[in-house]
Design an enzyme around this catalytic site. Structure first.
Site, PDB file in Angstrom:
ATOM      1  N   GLU A  48      49.140  49.639 -33.340  1.00 46.52           N
ATOM      2  CA  GLU A  48      50.234  49.204 -32.685  1.00 46.52           C
ATOM      3  C   GLU A  48      50.846  47.878 -33.648  1.00 46.52           C
ATOM      4  O   GLU A  48      52.127  47.898 -33.686  1.00 46.52           O
ATOM      5  CB  GLU A  48      50.143  48.785 -31.280  1.00 46.52           C
ATOM      6  CG  GLU A  48      51.333  48.705 -30.512  1.00 46.52           C
ATOM      7  CD  GLU A  48      51.073  48.454 -28.878  1.00 46.52           C
ATOM      8  OE1 GLU A  48      50.432  47.415 -28.543  1.00 46.52           O
ATOM      9  OE2 GLU A  48      51.434  49.437 -28.163  1.00 46.52           O
ATOM     10  N   HIS A  63      26.151  63.782 -35.527  1.00 44.63           N
ATOM     11  CA  HIS A  63      26.017  64.956 -35.362  1.00 44.63           C
ATOM     12  C   HIS A  63      27.061  65.826 -34.565  1.00 44.63           C
ATOM     13  O   HIS A  63      27.292  66.784 -33.934  1.00 44.63           O
ATOM     14  CB  HIS A  63      24.849  64.895 -34.105  1.00 44.63           C
ATOM     15  CG  HIS A  63      23.659  64.570 -34.475  1.00 44.63           C
ATOM     16  ND1 HIS A  63      22.778  65.126 -35.070  1.00 44.63           N
ATOM     17  CD2 HIS A  63      23.516  63.153 -34.443  1.00 44.63           C
ATOM     18  CE1 HIS A  63      21.825  64.200 -35.401  1.00 44.63           C
ATOM     19  NE2 HIS A  63      22.208  63.244 -35.279  1.00 44.63           N
ATOM     20  N   LYS A 107      59.191  55.213 -23.271  1.00 46.68           N
ATOM     21  CA  LYS A 107      59.225  54.534 -22.146  1.00 46.68           C
ATOM     22  C   LYS A 107      60.560  54.970 -21.544  1.00 46.68           C
ATOM     23  O   LYS A 107      60.845  55.461 -20.506  1.00 46.68           O
ATOM     24  CB  LYS A 107      59.054  53.242 -22.165  1.00 46.68           C
ATOM     25  CG  LYS A 107      57.729  52.570 -22.148  1.00 46.68           C
ATOM     26  CD  LYS A 107      57.662  51.171 -22.043  1.00 46.68           C
ATOM     27  CE  LYS A 107      56.269  50.347 -22.389  1.00 46.68           C
ATOM     28  NZ  LYS A 107      56.355  49.103 -22.501  1.00 46.68           N
TER      29      LYS A 107
END
Ligand SMILES: O=P(O)(O)OC[C@H]1O[C@H](O)[C@H](O)[C@@H](O)[C@@H]1O
Length: 524
Positions: free
Chosen positions: A323, A352, A455
């Site tokens: 950000e 793994h 937004k």
């Protein structure tokens, strides 16, 4: 590079912070002998910009704000006495409030004591507290058991409430939002408040807020008379707020040693304020990011702590780094498309999973190993002379070597143990590295204009939803017909997706078809 040369390089570039027992090894990164000299002028500029920032310059020009997270752990360095007083007063008030909650002086409406806390927030108002609670929490021993709601997913919130594992009457809820108007947090709060109501409890008598003074949330808190409210300041960004009330409120309530965390961050700040690059771990980190990514984000940062307690660190760093550095424009308005992608979980678990690709596949990353010296837990020998912790350590060194042998580069940060002091130091180290790097590539690390676009678009979807629902009738219609009827034919796809979602939740009638164009929808 043969082993002797590598050892020499390790000794030459080794950077330690003795006050914290922390060290940084950059010997396995790819930089040549002239690198530091060539970067010295740019690094000098980064030091000067950081000094100005700490002295109260408007380091976030777009939002015309000071950037003061370093003052949180050294309030006397704040540029105005009023800020020093605010910080010191807030820490004291939170500490005092937590002590009263622990003693039962501040108690719930119907139970003798609070035993758990539920924190509602998102982004910078969640990631730090979640990371810290997980890293430092001691199940069965914490003063209050910490839980989190960090989304507007109703099923997720229901599960979070289930996980409380006990009645709500002993739960103190902290609603955290700097702006006080983040929809996800508002929704989480409303769902949690409803749960209190359903349990016959008054939410306000169990609620605390951390928010900007005068915000929408702050006004609600005052109107409803919540238990307490602690301030967020506009000079602290969400992603650098762990040592503000955002981190301190849940931390002190959980019973964590937040004073030690502040001290650890302050000690790291002292070490990273020096303009002596070989001795400054944040400067070295920033320069290594630059070397690895060519200052253009060409490689991703894989964060691999070999310690379960640090599992959430990469998620925390994802916001802090991405950000802050993920910016389209530089400070002069040029298009630069900057950023460094961050991912990772923990070793040796990841060995793994995706380490196969790291070793053998596309070479588009550099690693940050975090090595913790003290093992903790049992010293049981799983083989003669070998503990589980020896295995963990061996896997770190082995993986690092195997990767380096195949031209995969890494930095290694070594810390003595995972405790509050170390966590504070790690947070401060990366905060400052991000700040330095931003100056190296000439961007504003302290705003997030890109987040606003999503937004705004989400708000438009909800506005469209209201119109779509208003246009439904008892006779089934296709999405295209409805979009045309409300005068938004270009929004047929979004209209279809909204209708599909509403139908899946039984809120309207849906008649699915094999293709979206033929599906029809009607009011219930
Ligand atoms: O604390 P709040 O105001 O609720 O903000 C929560 C988060 O939301 C925003 O979208 C920002 O991009 C984040 O930086 C911030 O941390």
């Amino acid at each position: 590079m043969n082993p002797q040369q590598l050892w020499d390089r390790y000794k030459t570039h080794f950077c330690a912070v003795p006050s914290l027992g922390l060290s940084l090894d950059i010997s396995r990164m790819n930089f040549d002998d002239g690198f530091f000299a060539s970067m010295a002028p740019a690094m000098g500029k980064a030091y000067r910009a950081m000094d100005a920032l700490e002295a109260g310059a408007i380091a976030n020009p777009d939002e015309k704000r000071m950037v003061g997270h370093y003052w949180l752990r050294a309030p006397r360095l704040a540029p105005e006495p009023a800020i020093t007083k605010e910080i010191e007063g807030t820490v004291a008030a939170i500490r005092d409030f937590a002590a009263k909650v622990h003693s039962g002086a501040v108690k719930p409406e119907k139970a003798p004591k609070f035993t758990r806390l539920l924190s509602v927030g998102i982004g910078g108002s969640a990631l730090g507290p979640e990371f810290v609670a997980d890293a430092l929490g001691e199940p069965g021993k914490d003063a209050l058991v910490a839980h989190f709601v960090d989304n507007t997913d109703p099923d997720g919130i229901a599960r979070d409430l289930e996980k409380l594992g006990g009645p709500l009457d002993e739960t103190i809820t902290i609603v955290m939002s700097k702006s006080g108007s983040t929809p996800e947090t508002r929704n989480g709060m409303l769902v949690v408040a409803e749960a209190y109501r359903k349990a016959g409890l008054d939410f306000a008598k169990h609620a605390v807020a951390v928010t900007g003074v005068g915000s929408k949330l702050d006004q609600q808190v005052q109107k409803e008379g919540w238990l307490a409210r602690f301030p967020m300041w506009d000079w602290v960004g969400g992603r650098t707020s762990e040592l503000s009330a955002v981190g301190l409120t849940p931390g002190f309530l959980q019973g964590l040693d937040m004073e030690a965390m502040l001290e650890g961050a302050a000690a790291m700040d002292v070490a990273t304020r020096v303009h002596d690059t070989p001795k400054n771990p944040a400067a070295l980190l920033a320069l290594m990011w630059h070397a690895a990514t060519d200052g253009k984000g060409l490689k991703d940062m894989v964060v691999l702590p070999y310690k379960d307690r640090l599992l959430l660190f990469s998620r925390y760093l994802q916001q802090l780094v991405m950000e802050s550095l993920g910016k389209q424009l530089d400070l002069d308005g040029n298009r630069v498309d900057q950023g460094i992608s961050v991912y990772g979980n923990k070793g040796s678990t990841d060995q793994h999973a995706y380490v196969q690709q790291l070793r053998d596949g596309v070479n588009n990353f550099f690693l940050t190993f975090i090595r913790v010296l003290e093992d903790g837990g049992t010293g049981l020998e799983v083989e003669p002379g070998v503990t589980a912790g020896d295995y963990l350590h061996g896997f770190l060194l082995g993986t690092r070597s195997a990767l380096f042998a195949n031209d995969r580069h890494s930095v290694t940060i070594t810390v003595p143990r995972v405790d509050a002091r170390t966590i504070g130091a790690l947070i401060a180290l990366f905060e400052r590295a991000v700040g330095f790097y931003a100056t190296l590539v000439n961007i504003n690390a302290y705003h997030q204009p890109g987040v606003e676009a999503g937004k705004k678009a989400a708000a438009e979807v909800l506005t469209l939803q209201a119109k779509v629902v208003g246009a439904l009738s008892s006779s089934p219609q296709t999405a295209e017909a409805i979009a045309a009827a409300i005068g938004q034919p270009d929004d047929a796809e979004t209209t279809y997706l909204i209708l599909q979602h509403l139908a899946a939740n039984g809120r309207i009638q849906g008649h699915p078809a094999s293709d979206p164009a033929s599906a029809t929808f009607a009011a219930k």
